[in-house]
Design an enzyme around this catalytic site. Structure first.
Site, short mmCIF file in Angstrom:
data_model
loop_
_atom_site.label_atom_id
_atom_site.label_comp_id
_atom_site.label_asym_id
_atom_site.label_seq_id
_atom_site.Cartn_x
_atom_site.Cartn_y
_atom_site.Cartn_z
N LYS A 1 42.98 37.89 26.20
CA LYS A 1 41.69 37.64 26.87
C LYS A 1 40.91 38.94 27.04
O LYS A 1 39.71 39.01 26.76
CB LYS A 1 41.94 37.00 28.23
CG LYS A 1 40.68 36.70 29.03
CD LYS A 1 40.90 36.82 30.53
CE LYS A 1 40.92 38.25 30.98
NZ LYS A 1 40.93 38.44 32.45
N LYS B 1 37.68 49.01 32.97
CA LYS B 1 38.93 48.26 32.86
C LYS B 1 39.17 47.74 31.45
O LYS B 1 40.28 47.82 30.93
CB LYS B 1 38.93 47.09 33.86
CG LYS B 1 40.18 46.22 33.79
CD LYS B 1 41.45 47.00 34.12
CE LYS B 1 42.72 46.22 33.84
NZ LYS B 1 42.91 45.07 34.71
N THR C 1 39.47 41.03 36.10
CA THR C 1 39.09 41.70 34.85
C THR C 1 38.17 40.75 34.09
O THR C 1 38.62 39.75 33.53
CB THR C 1 40.33 42.03 34.01
OG1 THR C 1 41.18 42.92 34.74
CG2 THR C 1 39.93 42.70 32.69
N LEU D 1 40.79 36.98 40.23
CA LEU D 1 40.78 35.74 39.46
C LEU D 1 41.04 36.00 37.97
O LEU D 1 40.88 37.12 37.50
CB LEU D 1 39.43 35.04 39.65
CG LEU D 1 39.12 34.65 41.10
CD1 LEU D 1 37.63 34.50 41.33
CD2 LEU D 1 39.85 33.37 41.47
N PRO D 2 41.43 34.95 37.23
CA PRO D 2 41.85 35.15 35.83
C PRO D 2 40.75 35.48 34.84
O PRO D 2 40.99 36.20 33.86
CB PRO D 2 42.51 33.81 35.46
CG PRO D 2 42.82 33.14 36.75
CD PRO D 2 41.76 33.59 37.69
#
Length: 300
Positions: free
Chosen positions: A247, A172, A87, A54-55
């Protein structure tokens, strides 16, 4: 990313059910004979293992804890293993992992007493997702990691166990801040080189034969005309969007603030990618910083 990862699981022989908010993606799976579900909860009710991609943190929280989320059934869930490859910030991963661990299994399987969550973000982008060559950075129970390894190796070529819950997410964001700063350094050097009369292809050869060699120079070069098969060769289409890099840099800065670490290069990189997005390049690959921030030129 998720579509390509799921496709590789199918190729490896796994049976699955899928949900996506994008109706076109659902239709693609349906046309391939894959059962589609209306909600994440319905996927959970049909699955022993659930994988999410997912974003952002808010999307992950909604998919897990929302009205139709994976944990909607209260303290009793069917999946024994839940893997999140998004992430997101480490603290959100740790909070969700704790919530999952507090649940019980509807049916106990093997030695599993309770469901377990792994945070398993990936590196490699869309091309690696399609080729099945992703690298997974995994946080959570080491036993669960070992049990999930065949799944990871059906979608990627490397898996690295990073320690407890949230450590995969931490790895990450550290990886991506390094990637951002590296891309800025390579783009800045190549733009300066062009202004000083050195062609980008010549300077790239020098970088790749010297101590400055890195992924941004030898595998993901940002100069149009220098390397085939990278986003710079197709007007920065595809790849890893600048808005996603912005982001991830925000996540890194927030995490750094939480633990009291000063990260000036991360802060500068975040400012640059925020400006790129403000100027309308948010959907272009993050290597477009070479052209749309530094003003670098195509290689003729």
């Amino acid at each position: 990313m998720g579509f390509r990862m799921a496709s590789n699981l199918m190729k490896a022989g796994y049976k699955m059910a899928v949900h996506d908010v994008n109706c076109n993606v659902m239709k693609m799976f349906s046309d391939m004979g894959v059962p589609t579900k209306e909600t994440p909860f319905e996927v959970a009710e049909a699955s022993d293992v659930v994988i999410t991609m997912l974003p952002s943190s808010s999307h992950v929280l909604d998919v897990y804890n929302g009205p139709n989320g994976l944990l909607q059934g209260g303290n009793s869930v069917r999946p024994q293993l839940l893997i999140d490859s998004s992430t997101i910030d480490p603290q959100t991963s740790r909070n969700i992992s704790a919530a999952v661990s507090n649940c019980i299994l509807k049916e106990k399987k093997d030695s599993w007493e309770n469901p377990v969550m792994l945070d398993a973000p990936v590196s490699g982008g869309v091309l690696a997702a399609e080729a099945g060559t992703l690298t997974f950075m995994v946080g959570g129970s080491e036993d669960a990691y070992q049990a999930a390894k065949p799944l990871f190796l059906s979608m990627g070529k490397n898996t690295i166990y990073c320690g407890g819950a949230g450590n995969g997410a931490a790895a990450k964001i550290c990886n991506n801040l390094t990637m951002a700063v590296s891309m800025l350094g390579v783009s800045e050097a190549l733009t300066l080189g062009q202004s000083l009369g050195i062609s980008a292809s010549t300077l790239t050869k020098i970088l790749n034969s010297s101590s400055a060699r890195c992924w941004s120079s030898d595998s993901y070069n940002p100069v149009p005309g220098v390397m085939e098969g990278v986003p710079a060769s197709r007007n920065y289409g595809g790849g890893f969007a600048s808005k996603l890099m912005a982001k991830d840099l925000n996540l890194a800065l927030a995490s750094a603030k939480e633990v009291g670490v000063d990260c000036p290069l991360t802060s500068q990189a975040q400012d640059i990618y925020a400006k790129l997005c403000e100027n309308g390049h948010d959907s272009k690959d993050f290597s477009c910083v070479f052209q749309h921030y530094y003003g670098g030129k195509d290689e003729v």
